[in-house]
Motif scaffolding. Structure first.
Motif, mmCIF file in Angstrom:
data_model
loop_
_atom_site.group_PDB
_atom_site.id
_atom_site.type_symbol
_atom_site.label_atom_id
_atom_site.label_comp_id
_atom_site.label_asym_id
_atom_site.label_seq_id
_atom_site.Cartn_x
_atom_site.Cartn_y
_atom_site.Cartn_z
ATOM 1 N N LYS A 139 0.826 -1.197 0.000
ATOM 2 C CA LYS A 139 0.000 0.000 0.000
ATOM 3 C C LYS A 139 0.872 1.264 0.000
ATOM 4 N N SER A 140 0.464 2.180 -0.804
ATOM 5 C CA SER A 140 1.137 3.472 -0.941
ATOM 6 C C SER A 140 2.639 3.337 -1.193
ATOM 7 N N GLN A 141 3.029 2.239 -1.757
ATOM 8 C CA GLN A 141 4.447 2.124 -2.071
ATOM 9 C C GLN A 141 4.773 3.020 -3.265
ATOM 10 N N VAL A 142 5.775 3.837 -3.072
ATOM 11 C CA VAL A 142 6.068 4.851 -4.072
ATOM 12 C C VAL A 142 6.515 4.214 -5.394
ATOM 13 N N PHE A 143 7.131 3.038 -5.309
ATOM 14 C CA PHE A 143 7.625 2.462 -6.561
ATOM 15 C C PHE A 143 6.498 2.154 -7.538
ATOM 16 N N GLN B 20 16.064 1.710 -0.844
ATOM 17 C CA GLN B 20 14.932 1.764 -1.778
ATOM 18 C C GLN B 20 14.658 3.176 -2.302
ATOM 19 N N ARG B 21 14.704 4.155 -1.402
ATOM 20 C CA ARG B 21 14.378 5.527 -1.831
ATOM 21 C C ARG B 21 15.408 6.018 -2.844
ATOM 22 N N LEU C 248 9.233 15.310 -9.830
ATOM 23 C CA LEU C 248 8.964 16.109 -8.635
ATOM 24 C C LEU C 248 7.936 15.424 -7.739
ATOM 25 N N ILE C 249 6.892 14.888 -8.365
ATOM 26 C CA ILE C 249 5.854 14.211 -7.569
ATOM 27 C C ILE C 249 6.476 13.060 -6.779
ATOM 28 N N VAL C 250 7.281 12.278 -7.470
ATOM 29 C CA VAL C 250 7.872 11.111 -6.809
ATOM 30 C C VAL C 250 8.847 11.545 -5.712
ATOM 31 N N LEU C 251 9.634 12.565 -5.997
ATOM 32 C CA LEU C 251 10.561 13.046 -4.957
ATOM 33 C C LEU C 251 9.782 13.513 -3.726
ATOM 34 N N TYR C 252 8.662 14.190 -3.989
ATOM 35 C CA TYR C 252 7.831 14.672 -2.891
ATOM 36 C C TYR C 252 7.262 13.503 -2.084
ATOM 37 N N LEU C 253 6.758 12.515 -2.794
ATOM 38 C CA LEU C 253 6.174 11.355 -2.099
ATOM 39 C C LEU C 253 7.228 10.615 -1.275
ATOM 40 N N ASN D 136 6.854 10.001 2.653
ATOM 41 C CA ASN D 136 6.734 8.644 3.212
ATOM 42 C C ASN D 136 8.082 8.102 3.635
ATOM 43 N N LYS D 137 8.831 8.931 4.242
ATOM 44 C CA LYS D 137 10.213 8.571 4.576
ATOM 45 C C LYS D 137 10.340 7.204 5.229
#
Ligand code: GP9
Ligand code: MN
Length: 618
Positions: A6-10, A65-66, A128-133, A137-138
């Motif tokens: 859930k809410s995984q940025v990848f 991962q980030r 930018l969106i992904v960097l923000y997310l 979600n650190k």
């Protein structure tokens, strides 16, 4: 959805990146989409790659991962963007060999600012969106279970698999033959194209590095002994100072010459022209996977095309000693006319290697729905539109016209058909005849245009078929047309394509029965031009010399001599088709393989770079 995913940025990153790539393919790069399957593949491939790459994250430790997602997002976007800039300038995708050899990126340098558009900023929106997310979600990174890892991998590989299967259906042998960078990008995506390109590039580099200069000595010895046979002086220099006009007739095979369908001649113009030309009735094409491009390679270099790839695609960076280069030194201007995408068969790159001065490709023609048939601009309009260019280039010129209308699947709208279709179970063969006739009429029209423009008298016109149009698959129908069952012997005989050398104002035209092949055209043309070109490395012999190398070899080791025909480990009488004792063919079987191997070694090792052509001409 489980907490783990859930809410995984990848996932978000791969969807956003996939979508961005799709939008670029669909609306920014001008990729031609001809059918629904292509449309579907184009939609699937950006997601197939982005899901595969981003989902690698599940195999990593949470702390990495980030960083991984960030890096992929940025590098992927930059790669897309560099390609976009390159495309805006060259209407092509970046290739390693081009970057290294021709310094194209350098050419880009001065104009790069003009290639950047304000709207390009949107390309970085998802980054930018992904960097923000990622920032938000650190602490969301998790260690994935083994089961989850496998599930994710299975899913991403299946999408890629579906993509590749569909691509293979749409374009069989896509990876082997290469065709065109646009095809690769359309079918498997820009990133997989780059991987493919890097693979091809490194493979050829390794082979080149491993090559040893000493191999060349063996090859020159062979060429001097077996190929360089005494010249007959008869037509030497007859073309000196004249323009040379080649017409590469798409898929025209010899079996249509002097034949009829329901009493209608299939190729009335060529049938007449052969009476007024040197006509080689046993001229064989020797092409392989690279089809038209292989025929061009044979004709320009007198080397064999490669066994497992299209040499235009895999070895454009090699050193060649091709006809355009040689005659360029004698003051000739060279050009190719072909109304297709310039990057098809990598022509835009290869033509530079071969020494062509100019390539009039699709972009120089007015192509619309009205004047298009099948693959593109119809042959009649092609010749009509070419004449003004032909009149404008410096003389004497050496030019090649590559026709297109008579291309598989030979779909000619009824209104253009002057003769009936054949009636058999093969639609392809049935449709072939009216399409061949169309090309015959287009060539006739070209001759008229040449006469009107005054170019005819001062030119020599050479027409040849590039390769077969009807494959073995249609043997049954072909048997019906020819009134006999097609055996392996007939199959080889069906590889004959027309060759006519038409010299306006010249008497002494005749039909020549001796065997000939595309590999012989380079020495022949140089002979007609009176260019000695001694010490050349080539495998063909001048078609007008009395004494010639005794065989014409095919890429699979089959061959013909004036008397014999060898294929599938069987020896035949070439004239009658009767099977003969294998011992008759044996004197040639090894030599044919040896010769093919020499040619391959020359290309794989880029051995001509070690050869001093100037020294040998003294
Ligand atoms: C395309 C034309 C046809 O530019 O040369 O290629 P082919 O499929 O015949 O090799
Ligand atoms: Mn062709």
């Amino acid at each position: 959805m489980s907490k783990e995913l859930k809410s995984q940025v990848f996932l978000i990153a791969s969807l956003l990146f996939g979508l961005k790539t799709y939008i670029l393919y669909r609306f920014v790069f001008h990729l031609s989409i001809e059918n629904t399957l292509q449309e579907i593949i184009l939609f699937i491939n950006p997601f197939a790659t982005s899901i595969l790459v981003f989902s690698l994250v599940v195999w990593m430790k949470p702390q990495n991962q980030r960083k991984f997602i960030k890096t992929v997002m940025i590098i992927g976007t930059l790669l897309l963007y560099f390609n976009l800039l390159y495309y805006r300038n060259f209407t092509d995708f970046i290739t390693l060999s081009v970057l290294f050899q021709f310094n194209n990126a350098g050419d880009l340098g001065s104009s790069v600012l003009s290639l950047i558009h304000f709207w390009d900023l949107f390309l970085f929106l998802d980054v930018l969106i992904v960097l923000y997310l990622l920032r938000k979600n650190k602490r969301n990174a998790v260690l994935y279970s083994r089961k989850r890892k496998l599930q994710v991998m299975a899913l991403s590989l299946s999408i890629l698999f579906v993509n590749i299967v569909l691509a293979e259906i749409e374009r069989p042998m896509l990876f082997l033959r290469g065709f065109d960078r646009e095809y690769l990008v359309k079918n498997v995506g820009l990133f997989n194209y780059h991987i493919y390109d890097a693979f091809v590039h490194s493979k050829t580099r390794v082979q080149k590095v491993m090559a040893d200069e000493s191999e060349l000595a063996q090859i020159t010895d062979y060429v001097n002994q077996e190929v360089d046979i005494e010249q007959n002086e008869s037509l030497e220099g007859i073309a000196k100072g004249k323009n040379i006009i080649y017409i590469s007739a798409e898929s025209v095979q010899s079996f249509v010459l002097n034949k009829t369908i329901n009493g209608q001649e299939i190729t009335p113009f060529l049938n007449d022209l052969m009476e007024d030309s040197y006509y080689f009735e046993n001229f064989y094409h020797q092409t392989n996977l690279g089809k038209t491009s292989d025929s061009e390679f044979l004709v320009e270099t007198s080397l064999y095309p490669l066994p497992n790839s299209a040499v235009f695609f895999t070895h454009p960076q090699n050193e060649y000693r091709a006809v355009p280069e040689i005659i360029g030194e004698e003051g000739y201007y060279s050009a190719v006319f072909h109304a297709n995408n310039k990057s098809f068969w990598n022509r835009d790159v290869m033509y530079e290697s071969l020494g062509y001065d100019h390539f009039f490709s699709e972009a120089q023609y007015n192509v619309n729905e009205e004047n298009s048939i099948g693959w593109g601009l119809n042959d009649k309009s092609f010749f009509e539109q070419s004449i003004k260019y032909l009149q404008s280039i410096p003389k004497p010129f050496y030019v090649k016209f590559i026709t297109l209308t008579n291309h598989f699947p030979f779909e000619l709208p009824e209104k253009y058909a002057s003769i009936d279709q054949f009636d058999s179970n093969s639609r392809t063969l049935n449709q072939y005849f009216p399409t061949v006739r169309y090309t015959d009429e287009a060539i006739q029209h070209f001759f008229e245009l040449l006469k009107q423009s005054g170019l005819y008298e001062e030119s020599i016109i050479i027409i040849y078929g590039d390769h077969y149009g009807i494959s073995e698959y249609h043997n049954k129908a072909m048997g019906e047309f020819l009134g006999k069952e097609i055996t392996p012997y007939d199959h080889i005989q069906l590889q004959r394509v027309p060759l006519m050398i038409h010299i306006p104002g010249h008497k002494g035209h005749k039909k020549i029965e001796k065997i000939a092949g595309q590999i012989d055209l380079k020495p022949t043309i140089l002979h007609l031009l009176g260019i000695a070109n001694e010490g050349d490395i080539r495998f063909g012999t001048n078609l007008f010399s009395e004494e010639r190398k005794p065989f014409i070899a095919f890429r699979d080791g089959s061959f013909v001599t004036d008397e014999l025909l060898y294929t599938n480990h069987t020896c035949y009488d070439r004239i009658t088709g009767e099977e003969k004792d294998i011992a008759n063919c044996e004197p040639f079987t090894d030599q044919v393989l040896e010769e093919l191997q020499y040619s391959d070694n020359l290309i794989y090792g880029d051995l001509l770079r070690f050869y001093n052509f100037d020294k040998n001409q003294e």
